[in-house]
Design a protein around this motif. Structure first.
Motif, PDB file in Angstrom:
ATOM      1  N   ARG A  95      -4.548   7.222  -2.336  1.00  0.00           N
ATOM      2  CA  ARG A  95      -4.388   6.103  -1.497  1.00  0.00           C
ATOM      3  C   ARG A  95      -4.427   4.988  -2.186  1.00  0.00           C
ATOM      4  NH1 ARG A  95      -8.840   5.058   2.969  1.00  0.00           N
ATOM      5  NH2 ARG A  95      -9.896   4.799   1.001  1.00  0.00           N
ATOM      6  N   THR A  96      -3.453   4.255  -2.476  1.00  0.00           N
ATOM      7  CA  THR A  96      -3.355   3.054  -3.139  1.00  0.00           C
ATOM      8  C   THR A  96      -3.197   1.828  -2.476  1.00  0.00           C
ATOM      9  OG1 THR A  96      -2.663   2.253  -5.505  1.00  0.00           O
ATOM     10  CG2 THR A  96      -1.139   3.523  -4.052  1.00  0.00           C
ATOM     11  N   SER A  97      -3.211   0.545  -3.151  1.00  0.00           N
ATOM     12  CA  SER A  97      -2.971  -0.910  -2.551  1.00  0.00           C
ATOM     13  C   SER A  97      -2.970  -1.727  -3.986  1.00  0.00           C
ATOM     14  CB  SER A  97      -4.030  -1.451  -1.530  1.00  0.00           C
ATOM     15  OG  SER A  97      -5.316  -1.486  -2.005  1.00  0.00           O
TER      16      SER A  97
ATOM     17  N   GLU B 189       0.789  -1.174  -0.019  1.00  0.00           N
ATOM     18  CA  GLU B 189      -0.045  -0.150  -0.076  1.00  0.00           C
ATOM     19  C   GLU B 189       0.836   1.210   0.032  1.00  0.00           C
ATOM     20  OE1 GLU B 189      -2.483  -0.225   3.701  1.00  0.00           O
ATOM     21  OE2 GLU B 189      -0.582   0.130   4.823  1.00  0.00           O
TER      22      GLU B 189
END
Length: 156
Positions: free
Chosen positions: A134-136, A122
């Motif tokens: 915001r990333t995963s 993440e």
């Protein structure tokens, strides 16, 4: 042949960052910059250029997710030894703020877990220090080294 793009100057990139050289898709969408931090994980960034922008003069979501894909892939690869290119299995992101034209976009991933065949990571990606994405993601860890088997060389 690569697409023309503005060449960043040392003054426009944070100290310690090295231009990462890629062939293919990222060659025409970059340049991306990076370094390995004190935790041994990659920190990557790019300066938002007009060619990265949507009509509102903010970085297009597609470019931000391309950056997220590269960042998370390198994060997992480095965390598992830096000897393998890792294809993306899943990538998600939430746009939480703009990345305006001229801003410095930067991210540092965090490995959540690695199994024998998958890596989970993440990141929070910022634009001039303010939250932007915001990333995963989940990356496939191949069972053997790949042809381009030293991803860490890009950061040296």
């Amino acid at each position: 042949m690569s697409a023309p793009h503005k060449t960043e100057t040392a003054a426009s990139v944070p100290a310690g960052m090295k231009e990462l050289t890629f062939m293919g898709y990222m060659e025409v969408n970059g340049p991306l910059w990076g370094r390995i931090d004190d935790d041994g994980l990659p920190v990557m960034g790019f300066r938002v250029e007009a060619r990265h922008c949507n009509p509102m003069q903010t970085c297009h979501g597609g470019m931000l997710m391309t950056f997220a894909d590269m960042l998370l892939g390198f994060t997992v690869s480095v965390a598992v030894g830096g000897k393998k290119f890792l294809p993306t299995v899943s990538l998600s992101g939430d746009y939480v703020g703009p990345a305006p034209l001229g801003s410095w976009v930067e991210g540092k991933g965090r490995l959540i877990r690695a199994t024998r065949s998958l890596g989970f990571a993440e990141a929070l990606i910022t634009a001039d220090g303010a939250a932007a994405v915001r990333t995963s993601g989940i990356m496939k860890i191949p069972s053997q080294e790949t042809r381009d088997s030293d991803v860490l060389r890009l950061f040296r």
